[in-house]
Design an enzyme around this catalytic site. Structure first.
Site, PDB file in Angstrom:
ATOM      1  CG  ASP A  42      -1.679  -4.836   1.189  1.00 44.02           C
ATOM      2  OD1 ASP A  42      -1.320  -4.587   2.358  1.00 44.02           O
ATOM      3  OD2 ASP A  42      -2.808  -4.554   0.733  1.00 44.02           O
ATOM      4  CG  ASP A  47      -0.820  -2.595   5.024  1.00 44.49           C
ATOM      5  OD1 ASP A  47      -1.182  -3.057   6.118  1.00 44.49           O
ATOM      6  OD2 ASP A  47      -1.573  -1.923   4.310  1.00 44.49           O
ATOM      7  CG  ASP A 104      -4.192  -6.962   3.305  1.00 40.86           C
ATOM      8  OD1 ASP A 104      -3.826  -7.958   3.971  1.00 40.86           O
ATOM      9  OD2 ASP A 104      -4.099  -5.795   3.720  1.00 40.86           O
ATOM     10  NE  ARG A 121      -5.024  -6.667  10.462  1.00 35.59           N
ATOM     11  CZ  ARG A 121      -4.881  -5.457   9.941  1.00 35.59           C
ATOM     12  NH1 ARG A 121      -4.391  -5.327   8.718  1.00 35.59           N
ATOM     13  NH2 ARG A 121      -5.221  -4.386  10.627  1.00 35.59           N
TER      14      ARG A 121
END
Length: 470
Positions: A216, A255, A259, A314
């Site tokens: 991330d 990714d 997050d 997302r």
């Protein structure tokens, strides 16, 4: 005129927050992360200006006290794939102690070819087979080496922002790990998301296998009081959308952009510009509530003033927590290569409070009601409230869209459980609701009308609209 909503936060708390300026003259800090102070009160010796990766690592260590207050000013382009002697770390460098090669790794999944080699009595074929059988372990070892190189732990009481005189302040190929910590501010700089040089093919992931990547750009794990502000995050010239399709699936080298997982809490994400990225914000990383201190009662995140462009999914995707998402501007497309999947992901036991956002999805071809179907993604969630968000120029009933999607998923689960002779999953025993009990925010904020949001966000979001201040 702005509407001011008050939910119990004292005005004195707001005025005590660290200062922020943007060219749009918006200077308030709101949300669950509102009392984050970062490196405020850092002693002079713990105020650093860094121009390369080694200096950034040294500054974060803060003379052996990584959790003591510190302020780090970025000046220039800082790459995580830079070794201590200044030379670049390449794929070959990370895999130097292995037999790993990308083409051999792909070939190692060709079971027919491997069977032919195994049946051969030629020693050269046996050597080829041995090398192919080493590829999975070699990929793992090389991936661990890259992770050690590019991952930077951000300790408590840290502020990272541009130097006042910096012409460029950008982090490239660095995974900022905000793990098991608190009180961190990341503000005003660019990030090019880290490229996983060793993505993993997992043939058991799903019904037909999937590619998985490991880094991330910003990973927040079991951390509290975090403020991410005026960042610009993208995949630069290496988006996953440009990668080839291998084994029937698009190769992935990135990714999450940001997050937030494992019981993290009290976080504000404001005025950021995030574009051309696939998996943008995962808030809560599994349906079991079994990681870190648990997610129930946590994962409270406020998103406001952000600009998402061609983020495929997302934005965010939530489990368990409460996300207050207001006055953001979304631009999506149904055209390749950045084909939109959904924007707001309703996950298990989550609460999404959406207010006066602007969603534009292929505005030339989609009506407001048709576009609304792409705003909401259904992932076992049953609570979503929307207050006058604008979708392709109209005001569709996003709550009705969310209810239809939940009811459809619930019916499918009930039928599947009956066919299998098993109990219905707990999430499918709930009824959809757009009523948020007691509106559990606990802070003040100003809500702009959706018709004013696009112009306001374009004037304020991203590193280019950040102005340096003490």
């Amino acid at each position: 005129m702005h509407a001011l909503f008050t939910f119990g936060l004292l005005a004195s708390l707001v005025t005590a927050l660290p200062s922020l300026k943007s060219r749009g003259e918006e200077s308030d800090i709101w949300g669950y992360g509102a009392d984050t102070m970062g490196g405020a009160n850092a002693p002079k010796k713990s105020i650093f200006t860094v121009k390369n990766y080694n200096q950034l690592k040294t500054a974060l260590s803060n003379y052996g006290s990584p959790d003591s207050p510190k302020i780090i000013y970025l000046d220039g382009v800082i790459s995580g794939n830079t070794l201590p002697d200044g030379t670049p770390a390449t794929e070959d460098y990370y895999a130097r102690d292995t037999s790993y090669k990308w083409d051999l790794y792909l070939q190692s999944f060709n079971e027919t070819y491997k069977a032919q080699l195994a049946a051969s009595s030629n020693p050269a074929d046996q050597e080829k087979l041995q090398i192919l059988n080493e590829q999975a372990d070699g990929r793992y070892v090389a991936s661990v080496e890259q992770k050690k190189q590019v991952t930077l732990k951000v300790g408590a009481n840290t502020t990272i922002k541009p130097a006042k005189t910096a012409k460029v302040a950008r982090i490239e190929d660095i995974a900022l790990a905000v793990n098991w910590t608190s009180n961190v501010i990341l503000q005003g700089f660019q990030m090019y998301t880290p490229i996983d040089l060793f993505p993993e093919w997992d043939p058991t992931d799903g019904s037909t296998g999937n590619w998985n990547s490991g880094f991330d750009a910003i990973g927040i794990v079991t951390s509290t009081n975090i403020w991410l502000d005026h960042l610009t995050i993208s995949d630069d010239n290496h988006p996953d959308s440009a990668e080839p399709t291998i084994f029937g699936k698009k190769l992935q080298r990135h990714d999450g952009a940001i997050d937030i997982t494992e019981g993290s809490d009290l976080i504000t994400v404001s005025y950021n510009h995030i574009y051309n990225h696939d998996k943008t914000h995962l808030v809560g990383n599994n349906d079991l509530n079994n990681l870190g201190p648990g997610d129930i009662g946590k994962l409270r995140v406020t998103f406001y003033g952000n600009h998402w462009v061609n983020t495929k999914e997302r934005s965010p995707r939530l489990r368990f927590g409460t996300n207050h998402i207001f006055n953001n501007y979304y631009q999506g497309t149904l055209a390749a290569p950045n084909t939109l999947v959904y924007l707001l992901g309703m996950g298990i036991n989550s609460t999404i409070i959406s207010e006066a956002n602007v969603f534009e999805i292929d505005t030339a071809s989609l009506t407001s009601n048709a576009a609304a179907n792409y705003v909401v993604g259904q992932y076992k969630g049953h609570v979503l409230s929307d207050n006058k968000s604008l979708v392709n120029g109209g005001y569709p009933d996003l709550e009705a869209v969310a209810k239809t999607k939940f009811d459809t998923a619930k019916t499918a689960e009930v039928n599947a459980a009956a066919a299998a002779g098993r109990p219905v999953a707990e999430w499918a025993t709930y009824q959809f609701t757009d009523k948020v009990p007691k509106f559990p925010l606990g802070y003040d904020y100003e809500l702009k009308k959706a018709s004013d949001v696009k112009k306001w966000v374009l004037k304020n979001a991203g590193h280019a609209n950040y102005e340096w201040c003490d």
